[in-house]
Design a protein around this motif. Structure first.
Motif, PDB file in Angstrom:
ATOM      1  N   ARG A 114       0.967  -1.203  -0.078  1.00 53.52           N
ATOM      2  CA  ARG A 114      -0.079  -0.055  -0.146  1.00 53.52           C
ATOM      3  C   ARG A 114       0.727   1.366   0.066  1.00 53.52           C
ATOM      4  O   ARG A 114       0.480   2.429  -0.262  1.00 53.52           O
ATOM      5  CB  ARG A 114      -1.046   0.122   1.130  1.00 53.52           C
ATOM      6  CG  ARG A 114      -1.971  -1.182   1.187  1.00 53.52           C
ATOM      7  CD  ARG A 114      -2.818  -0.970   2.265  1.00 53.52           C
ATOM      8  NE  ARG A 114      -3.391   0.332   2.491  1.00 53.52           N
ATOM      9  CZ  ARG A 114      -4.110   0.688   3.634  1.00 53.52           C
ATOM     10  NH1 ARG A 114      -4.124   0.127   4.658  1.00 53.52           N
ATOM     11  NH2 ARG A 114      -4.558   1.960   3.694  1.00 53.52           N
ATOM     12  N   TYR A 115       2.213   1.297   0.324  1.00 52.40           N
ATOM     13  CA  TYR A 115       2.985   2.394   0.514  1.00 52.40           C
ATOM     14  C   TYR A 115       4.350   1.996  -0.200  1.00 52.40           C
ATOM     15  O   TYR A 115       4.559   1.006  -0.219  1.00 52.40           O
ATOM     16  CB  TYR A 115       3.253   2.604   2.086  1.00 52.40           C
ATOM     17  CG  TYR A 115       2.224   2.801   2.806  1.00 52.40           C
ATOM     18  CD1 TYR A 115       1.219   4.064   2.895  1.00 52.40           C
ATOM     19  CD2 TYR A 115       1.256   2.039   3.654  1.00 52.40           C
ATOM     20  CE1 TYR A 115       0.123   4.582   3.254  1.00 52.40           C
ATOM     21  CE2 TYR A 115       0.287   2.087   4.284  1.00 52.40           C
ATOM     22  CZ  TYR A 115      -0.316   3.486   4.010  1.00 52.40           C
ATOM     23  OH  TYR A 115      -1.601   3.677   4.738  1.00 52.40           O
ATOM     24  N   GLU A 116       4.781   3.137  -0.692  1.00 53.80           N
ATOM     25  CA  GLU A 116       6.121   3.158  -1.176  1.00 53.80           C
ATOM     26  C   GLU A 116       6.926   4.334  -0.733  1.00 53.80           C
ATOM     27  O   GLU A 116       6.661   5.624  -0.738  1.00 53.80           O
ATOM     28  CB  GLU A 116       5.912   3.233  -2.946  1.00 53.80           C
ATOM     29  CG  GLU A 116       6.922   2.818  -3.720  1.00 53.80           C
ATOM     30  CD  GLU A 116       6.879   2.803  -4.988  1.00 53.80           C
ATOM     31  OE1 GLU A 116       7.582   2.432  -5.845  1.00 53.80           O
ATOM     32  OE2 GLU A 116       5.695   3.615  -5.607  1.00 53.80           O
ATOM     33  N   LEU A 117       8.223   3.791  -0.141  1.00 46.28           N
ATOM     34  CA  LEU A 117       9.255   4.942   0.097  1.00 46.28           C
ATOM     35  C   LEU A 117      10.107   5.049  -1.074  1.00 46.28           C
ATOM     36  O   LEU A 117      10.522   4.027  -1.761  1.00 46.28           O
ATOM     37  CB  LEU A 117      10.176   4.393   1.212  1.00 46.28           C
ATOM     38  CG  LEU A 117       9.231   4.275   2.653  1.00 46.28           C
ATOM     39  CD1 LEU A 117       9.841   3.376   3.543  1.00 46.28           C
ATOM     40  CD2 LEU A 117       8.911   5.585   3.022  1.00 46.28           C
ATOM     41  N   VAL A 118      10.422   6.555  -1.537  1.00 42.43           N
ATOM     42  CA  VAL A 118      11.140   6.808  -2.900  1.00 42.43           C
ATOM     43  C   VAL A 118      12.356   7.537  -2.285  1.00 42.43           C
ATOM     44  O   VAL A 118      12.156   8.647  -1.464  1.00 42.43           O
ATOM     45  CB  VAL A 118      10.252   7.492  -3.785  1.00 42.43           C
ATOM     46  CG1 VAL A 118      11.379   7.802  -5.017  1.00 42.43           C
ATOM     47  CG2 VAL A 118       9.071   6.723  -4.422  1.00 42.43           C
ATOM     48  N   CYS A 119      13.649   7.347  -2.629  1.00 40.45           N
ATOM     49  CA  CYS A 119      14.682   8.091  -2.379  1.00 40.45           C
ATOM     50  C   CYS A 119      14.969   9.341  -3.045  1.00 40.45           C
ATOM     51  O   CYS A 119      14.735   9.235  -4.514  1.00 40.45           O
ATOM     52  CB  CYS A 119      15.940   7.043  -2.597  1.00 40.45           C
ATOM     53  SG  CYS A 119      17.429   8.162  -2.265  1.00 40.45           S
TER      54      CYS A 119
END
Length: 156
Positions: A114-119
Motif C-alpha cells: 500500500r505504501y512506497e518509499l522513494v529515495c
C-alpha cells in the motif's frame, strides 16, 4: 432464500435426519467470512453464511446445516458437541454432514503493498505494506532522504 425459508429448511432437516425438533432461530449472517455457519451456545441459534448458498447451491447449504445441527442437538443433550469429540464425529458421519465447508470467493481484496518509499537522491523504491515514518530512515543504497508515497488502489 429468505430467513423464513431457511428456518423452515432447518426445522425439516432436523426432523428428517435427527428425529428431533429444532426449537430456536436459524438465520443468514452476511458478516461471516471464513466459515459456513456457526452454532451459538448461549442462544442455541444457528447462523449461516449466505454466500455458500449463492455460490455452491442448496446441497452445500444442507451439509452445513447438518453440521450445525450436530452441534445443536449434542449440546442440548449435554454430550460431546465439539469438533474433537467422538460423539460429534460419529453423529456427523451418520447424518452425512460436511466436516469442512468449501471456500467462498469475495471478501476484502487487499493489495500486497500500500505504501512506497522513494529515495529523493537516487530514486530507489522500497515497497511496504504498513505505513512508516520516512524521517526515521535513510536510503540503503546512497544514504539519501526518503519520501512516502501511497500507492493507488482501495484502502483496505
Amino acid at each position: 432464500m429468505t430467513d423464513q425459508e431457511l428456518q423452515q429448511l432447518v426445522e425439516t432437516i432436523s426432523l428428517q435426519f435427527f428425529s428431533k425438533p429444532f426449537r430456536h432461530r436459524a438465520r443468514f449472517n452476511s458478516r461471516l467470512r471464513t466459515t459456513g455457519g456457526r452454532y451459538l451456545l448461549r442462544t442455541h441459534d444457528i447462523e449461516l453464511n449466505p454466500r455458500h448458498f449463492e455460490e455452491h447451491g442448496e446441497a452445500e447449504l444442507i451439509a452445513i446445516i447438518k453440521h450445525e445441527l450436530c452441534h445443536y442437538h449434542l449440546h442440548l443433550e449435554k454430550r460431546g458437541y465439539k469438533h474433537s469429540d467422538r460423539e460429534f464425529k460419529e453423529l456427523l458421519r451418520e447424518v452425512g454432514g460436511s466436516r469442512y465447508c468449501r471456500q467462498v470467493t469475495g471478501g476484502r481484496v487487499t493489495l500486497p503493498y500500500r505504501y512506497e518509499l522513494v529515495c529523493v537522491q537516487c530514486g530507489m523504491n522500497y515497497k511496504r505494506k504498513r505505513k512508516m515514518n520516512p524521517a526515521r530512515y535513510r536510503c540503503g543504497r546512497c544514504g539519501g532522504k526518503l519520501k512516502l508515497k501511497q500507492m493507488a488502489g482501495p484502502a483496505g
